[in-house]
Design an enzyme around this catalytic site. Structure first.
Site, mmCIF file in Angstrom:
data_model
loop_
_atom_site.group_PDB
_atom_site.id
_atom_site.type_symbol
_atom_site.label_atom_id
_atom_site.label_comp_id
_atom_site.label_asym_id
_atom_site.label_seq_id
_atom_site.Cartn_x
_atom_site.Cartn_y
_atom_site.Cartn_z
ATOM 1 N N LYS A 1 16.534 52.864 19.505
ATOM 2 C CA LYS A 1 15.261 52.290 19.049
ATOM 3 C C LYS A 1 14.285 53.439 18.816
ATOM 4 O O LYS A 1 14.472 54.524 19.353
ATOM 5 C CB LYS A 1 14.693 51.354 20.119
ATOM 6 C CG LYS A 1 15.569 50.156 20.413
ATOM 7 C CD LYS A 1 14.734 48.889 20.437
ATOM 8 C CE LYS A 1 15.567 47.691 20.821
ATOM 9 N NZ LYS A 1 15.159 47.152 22.115
ATOM 10 N N HIS B 1 8.384 55.618 20.120
ATOM 11 C CA HIS B 1 7.066 55.300 19.564
ATOM 12 C C HIS B 1 5.938 56.051 20.276
ATOM 13 O O HIS B 1 6.167 56.835 21.198
ATOM 14 C CB HIS B 1 6.837 53.793 19.546
ATOM 15 C CG HIS B 1 6.953 53.138 20.889
ATOM 16 N ND1 HIS B 1 6.112 53.445 21.922
ATOM 17 C CD2 HIS B 1 7.815 52.199 21.355
ATOM 18 C CE1 HIS B 1 6.443 52.712 22.977
ATOM 19 N NE2 HIS B 1 7.483 51.958 22.659
ATOM 20 N N HIS C 1 5.892 56.248 23.985
ATOM 21 C CA HIS C 1 6.816 57.200 24.612
ATOM 22 C C HIS C 1 6.273 58.619 24.495
ATOM 23 O O HIS C 1 6.434 59.435 25.393
ATOM 24 C CB HIS C 1 8.198 57.113 23.951
ATOM 25 C CG HIS C 1 8.846 55.773 24.108
ATOM 26 N ND1 HIS C 1 9.223 55.000 23.037
ATOM 27 C CD2 HIS C 1 9.142 55.058 25.220
ATOM 28 C CE1 HIS C 1 9.754 53.872 23.477
ATOM 29 N NE2 HIS C 1 9.711 53.878 24.799
HETATM 30 N N1 LIG Z 1 10.660 51.965 35.199
HETATM 31 C C1 LIG Z 1 10.244 51.587 34.011
HETATM 32 N N2 LIG Z 1 10.242 50.314 33.685
HETATM 33 N N3 LIG Z 1 9.826 52.520 33.154
HETATM 34 C C2 LIG Z 1 9.396 52.316 31.823
HETATM 35 C C3 LIG Z 1 10.516 52.218 30.845
HETATM 36 C C4 LIG Z 1 10.042 52.026 29.439
HETATM 37 C C5 LIG Z 1 10.986 51.276 28.550
HETATM 38 N N4 LIG Z 1 12.235 51.962 28.337
HETATM 39 C C6 LIG Z 1 10.303 51.020 27.220
HETATM 40 O O1 LIG Z 1 10.476 51.771 26.314
HETATM 41 O O2 LIG Z 1 9.566 50.078 27.087
#
Ligand SMILES: NC(=[NH2+])NCCC[C@H](N)C(=O)O
Length: 517
Positions: free
Chosen positions: A179, A182, A185
């Site tokens: 994905k 963005h 991130h």
């Molecule tokens: N421990 C967690 N939930 N960390 C954040 C992860 C963010 C998730 N991968 C996203 O892009 O939305």
């Protein structure tokens, strides 16, 4: 990750500091001193101690209170430090009288000018420029990149370094494989990298963790898609971009199939109403439902969850290749991770254990075959949330509950920070609450969500900035354009492309650090 320079490495600068102070006419280090702040000499600490030493005998106030009351100012016209007289908590004396007395009785100092009273009760201190300059420059030269940092802050017990350092996990960046990377991130990457460096400089044992979004039915979709559209060569060349392309293509097919089923179902309904044959259409519906992308992906993911070696092998290759590529790109930002964890790494046992505790404590309840937790009784805004789906599979939240426990077992952290965009405020609040009511309040209290909004506009002319590399490319190009607007200066830059790239990356990072947090 432990920094090798323990407390003893800093004795030298303290001695040198004392001799610098002697050269300035001071007998020794300030008396009221927090010795832990000296080793790396933050000048402001030194001045606060010095002023505390001078004020204690005049006011008769406890040094601790004076030290705490000496505050930084909003801007330097208001002095280098200030003290609000009421903060000294002197009973029976009017603050303005206290302020005037202090100023009148303030002795000659080698480091600070005579203070002045402002707005009746505020005392303003200005540092003498020359001694400040020589102290600061000396300290910068002595401490190099450790200037301004105090490694002792990270000690479990400052008076007993053998107790070791405090440990922290900073979880940040955490993109989702296949994905786009963005703006959220990107900000998480920058803020998390910054926080990690800061804790490390303050002497903590820092674990930089990337918690990849690498699990769920979408990885079944991806594997099915790769069968159809994948190219081994492209995968090797540009894994992140290629997997994304595959994902986009296969998702489109899946969507079309979904729409086709809907259309067919309507046709069947109409045919039935007019008593016409429907068998052909119904056969097509069931063919799509049984053999379409969605069902194939579901089956594939089910195999993954059951530990099927072949299915896991394909997925693991996608993951590994993506990580290799991520590492390269992060390196452009001078960012690295100690631990590439991810949703896939959370063990079933820890989630089952969590489910058992939730049930035993009466926290979770069955709801139409699924398992739900009602957090409304703790706080309305936390709402109700699922921890297990009807088909028995776990959710994003379930995996976070398991991961939290595993990380604690593995690292025994003193603190853990989650750097995640504000869209997930509720998710993290729910997570921390669930951990707390499961009986692990001490762990929940060690966890902190660093939240941020996404103001960064990242549209590019080509509209293709989907991955970190593209984003960095785009800012570099933009910088290059800006540089070209001043032709005479531009001509003096020896490697404009490289310079533009560095400037672009710096701009992205600095933008995030200019805001007061
Ligand atoms: N421990 C967690 N939930 N960390 C954040 C992860 C963010 C998730 N991968 C996203 O892009 O939305």
């Amino acid at each position: 990750m432990a920094l090798s320079n323990g407390a003893s490495a800093h004795t030298q600068p303290v001695d040198e500091l004392a001799s610098s102070l002697q050269a300035l006419g001071l007998e020794s280090l300030p008396k009221y001193s927090n010795p832990n702040t000296y080793p790396t000499l933050n000048p402001v600490d030194l001045y606060r101690s010095h002023i505390t030493d001078l004020l204690a005998p005049i006011t008769g106030v406890e040094p601790d209170i004076i030290y705490g009351a000496l505050q930084s100012t909003q801007s330097l016209d208001y002095g280098d430090l200030m003290l609000a007289a009421p903060a000294l908590r002197l009973k029976g004396k009017k603050p303005d009288a206290v302020a005037n007395e202090i100023v009148d009785q303030f002795p000659e100092s080698a480091l600070v000018d005579k203070p002045s009273v402002d707005r009746k009760t505020t005392i303003r201190f200005f540092f003498k420029p020359m001694p400040l300059t020589s102290l600061v420059l000396k300290s910068i030269l002595q401490n190099g990149e450790n200037y301004g940092f105090n490694q002792n802050l990270g000690l479990r017990d400052a008076s007993n370094p053998s107790e070791g350092r405090k440990s922290i996990i900073v979880e940040f960046s955490s993109p989702n494989i296949a994905k786009p990377f963005h703006a959220g991130h990107l900000r998480s990457t920058i803020i998390g990298g910054f926080l990690s460096n800061m804790y490390q400089k303050a002497g903590w044992d820092v674990t930089r963790m990337n918690y990849l979004g690498d699990w769920g039915k979408q990885y079944g979709v991806l594997a099915v898609g790769f069968d159809k559209y994948g190219s081994e060569e492209e995968l090797q060349k540009n894994p992140i971009g290629h997997l994304y392309d595959v994902y986009v293509k296969i998702s489109a097919v899946s969507r079309e199939e979904g729409e086709r089923v809907k259309g067919l179902e309507e046709e069947v309904k109409k045919l039935r109403e007019s008593n016409e044959p429907t068998a052909e259409k119904e056969a097509e519906i069931s063919r799509i439902k049984n053999e379409g992308v969605d069902e194939q992906a579901r089956k594939y993911f089910k195999r993954m969850t059951e530990g099927d070696a072949e299915a896991l092998g394909v997925w693991k290759r996608f993951r590994d290749l993506s990580i290799v590529k991520y590492k390269k790109t992060y390196a452009r930002l001078n960012i690295w991770f100690d631990d590439y964890s991810g949703e896939s790494q959370v063990k079933d046992e820890s989630m089952e254990e969590a489910a058992r505790v939730l049930e035993e404590k009466g926290i979770s309840e069955q709801s139409e075959g699924a398992v739900m937790v009602d957090l409304e009784k703790y706080s309305k805004r936390l709402g109700k949330t699922l921890v297990k789906k009807k088909d028995g599979t776990t959710l994003y939240l379930t995996r976070d509950i398991g991961a939290n426990q595993e990380r604690y077992d593995k690292y025994h952290f003193d603190k853990m920070i989650y750097v995640v965009a504000s869209q997930q405020d509720l998710h993290l609040a729910q997570l921390f609450k669930i951990i707390e009511i499961m009986g692990r309040k001490e762990i929940a209290d060690k966890c902190q969500h660093i939240s941020f909004g996404m103001v960064l506009g990242m549209s590019t002319r080509k509209g293709t900035a989907k991955f970190l590399d593209d984003i960095l490319e785009a800012v570099g190009e933009k910088m290059h354009e800006v540089m070209k607007t001043n032709q005479s200066k531009y001509e003096q830059v020896s490697d404009p492309e490289q310079t533009a790239d560095t400037l672009g990356i710096s701009a992205v990072m600095v933008q995030d650090m200019t805001g007061k947090r």
